[in-house]
Write a protein that holds these residues in place. Structure first.
Motif, mmCIF file in Angstrom:
data_model
loop_
_atom_site.group_PDB
_atom_site.id
_atom_site.type_symbol
_atom_site.label_atom_id
_atom_site.label_comp_id
_atom_site.label_asym_id
_atom_site.label_seq_id
_atom_site.Cartn_x
_atom_site.Cartn_y
_atom_site.Cartn_z
ATOM 1 N N LEU A 302 1.075 -1.059 -0.082
ATOM 2 C CA LEU A 302 -0.072 -0.036 -0.033
ATOM 3 C C LEU A 302 0.769 1.216 -0.085
ATOM 4 O O LEU A 302 1.972 1.287 0.820
ATOM 5 N N GLY A 303 0.464 2.199 -0.834
ATOM 6 C CA GLY A 303 1.251 3.446 -1.058
ATOM 7 C C GLY A 303 1.120 4.422 -0.046
ATOM 8 O O GLY A 303 -0.121 4.403 0.529
ATOM 9 N N ALA A 304 1.989 5.596 0.448
ATOM 10 C CA ALA A 304 1.671 6.413 1.090
ATOM 11 C C ALA A 304 0.522 7.284 0.677
ATOM 12 O O ALA A 304 0.217 7.441 -0.399
ATOM 13 N N GLY A 305 -0.419 7.471 1.608
ATOM 14 C CA GLY A 305 -1.719 8.567 1.102
ATOM 15 C C GLY A 305 -2.832 7.806 0.704
ATOM 16 O O GLY A 305 -3.866 8.229 0.322
ATOM 17 N N GLU A 306 -2.703 6.395 0.575
ATOM 18 C CA GLU A 306 -3.956 5.505 0.132
ATOM 19 C C GLU A 306 -4.931 5.313 1.067
ATOM 20 O O GLU A 306 -4.620 5.109 2.368
ATOM 21 N N ARG A 307 -6.120 5.291 0.848
ATOM 22 C CA ARG A 307 -7.066 5.016 1.532
ATOM 23 C C ARG A 307 -7.253 3.346 2.027
ATOM 24 O O ARG A 307 -6.901 2.595 1.161
ATOM 25 N N ILE A 308 -7.743 3.263 3.358
ATOM 26 C CA ILE A 308 -7.707 2.023 3.821
ATOM 27 C C ILE A 308 -9.215 1.655 4.658
ATOM 28 O O ILE A 308 -9.635 2.613 5.134
ATOM 29 N N THR A 309 -9.931 0.801 4.320
ATOM 30 C CA THR A 309 -11.093 0.402 4.868
ATOM 31 C C THR A 309 -10.979 -0.878 5.628
ATOM 32 O O THR A 309 -10.675 -1.796 5.219
ATOM 33 N N VAL A 310 -10.812 -0.766 6.834
ATOM 34 C CA VAL A 310 -11.148 -1.895 8.064
ATOM 35 C C VAL A 310 -12.434 -2.531 8.027
ATOM 36 O O VAL A 310 -13.203 -1.715 8.459
ATOM 37 N N MET A 311 -12.425 -3.578 7.509
ATOM 38 C CA MET A 311 -13.603 -4.288 7.545
ATOM 39 C C MET A 311 -14.257 -5.328 8.723
ATOM 40 O O MET A 311 -13.729 -6.538 8.716
ATOM 41 N N TRP A 312 -14.514 -4.629 9.727
ATOM 42 C CA TRP A 312 -14.893 -5.280 11.118
ATOM 43 C C TRP A 312 -15.541 -6.422 10.863
ATOM 44 O O TRP A 312 -15.362 -7.473 11.321
ATOM 45 N N ALA A 313 -16.703 -6.310 10.263
ATOM 46 C CA ALA A 313 -17.711 -7.555 9.961
ATOM 47 C C ALA A 313 -17.067 -8.609 9.110
ATOM 48 O O ALA A 313 -17.548 -9.777 9.614
ATOM 49 N N ALA A 314 -15.909 -8.629 8.539
ATOM 50 C CA ALA A 314 -15.330 -9.597 7.835
ATOM 51 C C ALA A 314 -14.272 -10.252 9.092
ATOM 52 O O ALA A 314 -14.205 -11.462 9.167
ATOM 53 N N ALA A 315 -13.482 -9.464 9.727
ATOM 54 C CA ALA A 315 -12.215 -9.812 10.563
ATOM 55 C C ALA A 315 -13.074 -10.573 11.787
ATOM 56 O O ALA A 315 -12.392 -11.622 12.332
#
Length: 397
Positions: A302-315
């Motif tokens: 993942l590059g600097a500045g890239e958006r990340i979505t943490v998927m609680w429902a999957a984890a």
């Protein structure tokens, strides 16, 4: 699976950045978010889309993000968010300031208030068995308990319920103008509450909203923008997740008469059962982060500045962490359950939310006989970013 061996919800849209692995807004995903996220976790656990950036589906990858706030920043919006959208040291300062508002003794004092609200709504449900339990029970419960917690007038109940529907419609339509309008509308409700208390002066009601007006940080009073941000975070999050949680719990129990019977006999098992039901189907689908530097997560860079979505429902359904992860096991160890997050941004109101859910389920079991899903009305799944159900009808079992 499609004939070209792509996922049925994979996108063809071009991207100036990483190739897209999936389309979170495809009909196949929205028909059953949980099933789609389970499939992504197994087939492409770190996946890119134009809509969500990088989505992380595995428990270990989510924990990597939650445990490293220097690499994965919470400052994801140009709009201030106190303290959710902050990183240390700023976050540390404001988090320490708000935590006393969720002290156990403070929360416990509201238990009778929440119980009375739940009892009144259960009585309504008992005399109106054909009602939609999301619109007529879960959402009013979330609005009323939040107003009760903050000391807001009952006259706001109808306004906030209408706001929920407008906000949902604007979000689903991705109508940025409408989203901005409803956001300003909500801020207006908060500012009106602050102005009422300022005009009252020393005669202002002694509630949490008044306390925030008198709150200091680093020797100065909080300004209105900071208070509005704090109350927006508390309220918008509460309205969505509590209503979704109540709907998810009712839907699950409607299909499990054995669990209803167990809980009617032994109310002490309610907290564990709720945590397990909400592990299986999370009331909060995701949260956002942004990478501050290039970093490897799983098999991807993942590059600097890239958006990340943490998927609680999957984890929370990861079989590497939870044995038979898709099975209801109320006796299982819940220490790895990410229902209320982890790390420095773990939900400060977790104890409050647990008490609110315990109370409403206890009152439901006392006030209603055995119930099942209504045979003539299929539940309607909520659409991302919402979770749970947008419509749900019950019937006596």
């Amino acid at each position: 699976m499609a004939t070209d061996n792509r996922k049925p919800y994979q996108t063809d849209r071009p991207s100036p950045g990483p190739a897209h692995d999936w389309d979170p807004r495809s009909p196949q995903v929205q028909q059953n978010q949980i099933r789609a996220y389970d499939q992504m976790r197994e087939e492409c656990p770190v996946a890119h889309s134009d809509y969500l950036g990088w989505s992380l589906f595995r428990h270990q990858d989510v924990l990597q993000v939650l445990g490293d706030h220097e690499t994965f920043s919470n400052v994801v919006s140009r709009h201030p968010s106190v303290p959710n959208g902050m990183d240390p040291p700023e976050h540390t300062l404001y988090r320490a300031m708000i935590e006393p508002y969720f002290a156990p003794e403070r929360i416990d004092a509201f238990e009778p208030v929440f119980r009375q609200i739940a009892r009144e709504l259960v009585d309504y449900l008992g005399t109106n068995p054909s009602c939609d339990v999301i619109r007529d029970f879960a959402e009013p419960y979330a609005v009323r308990i939040q107003c009760g917690f903050l000391g807001w007038s009952q006259s706001l109940h109808a306004h906030l319920l209408r706001w929920i529907y407008r906000n949902r419609a604007a979000t689903l339509a991705r109508d940025t103008d409408a989203m901005a309008t409803v956001a300003l509308e909500f801020d207006g409700y908060i500012r009106s509450q602050l102005e009422l208390r300022e005009r009252a002066g020393t005669a202002a009601s002694d509630d949490l909203t008044t306390c925030l007006l008198r709150q200091t940080v680093e020797g100065r009073r909080l300004n209105h923008s900071e208070i509005v941000s704090i109350l927006r975070n508390w309220t918008v999050g509460e309205l969505g997740t509590i209503a979704a949680s109540v709907g998810i719990i009712l839907h699950f129990l409607a299909g499990r008469l054995d669990t209803q019977t167990l809980l009617r006999r032994d109310r002490n098992q309610i907290p564990q059962v709720i945590d397990e039901i909400l592990r299986l189907r999370g009331p909060l689908i995701s949260n956002r982060r942004v990478a501050t530097r290039q970093v490897n997560v799983g098999e991807r860079t993942l590059g600097a500045g890239e958006r990340i979505t943490v998927m609680w429902a999957a984890a929370n359904r990861d079989g590497e962490i939870f044995a038979e992860a898709d099975q209801f096991r109320p006796e299982r160890d819940q220490s790895h359950n990410l229902l209320y997050g982890a790390g420095i941004h773990v939900c400060p109101g977790a104890q409050l939310a647990r008490m609110q859910l315990n109370v409403v389920l206890d009152e439901l079991l006392s006030g209603l006989g055995p119930f099942a899903l209504h045979p003539g009305a299929d539940p309607v799944h909520a659409i991302y970013p919402a979770s749970g159900f947008s419509s749900l009808f019950l019937a006596p079992a």
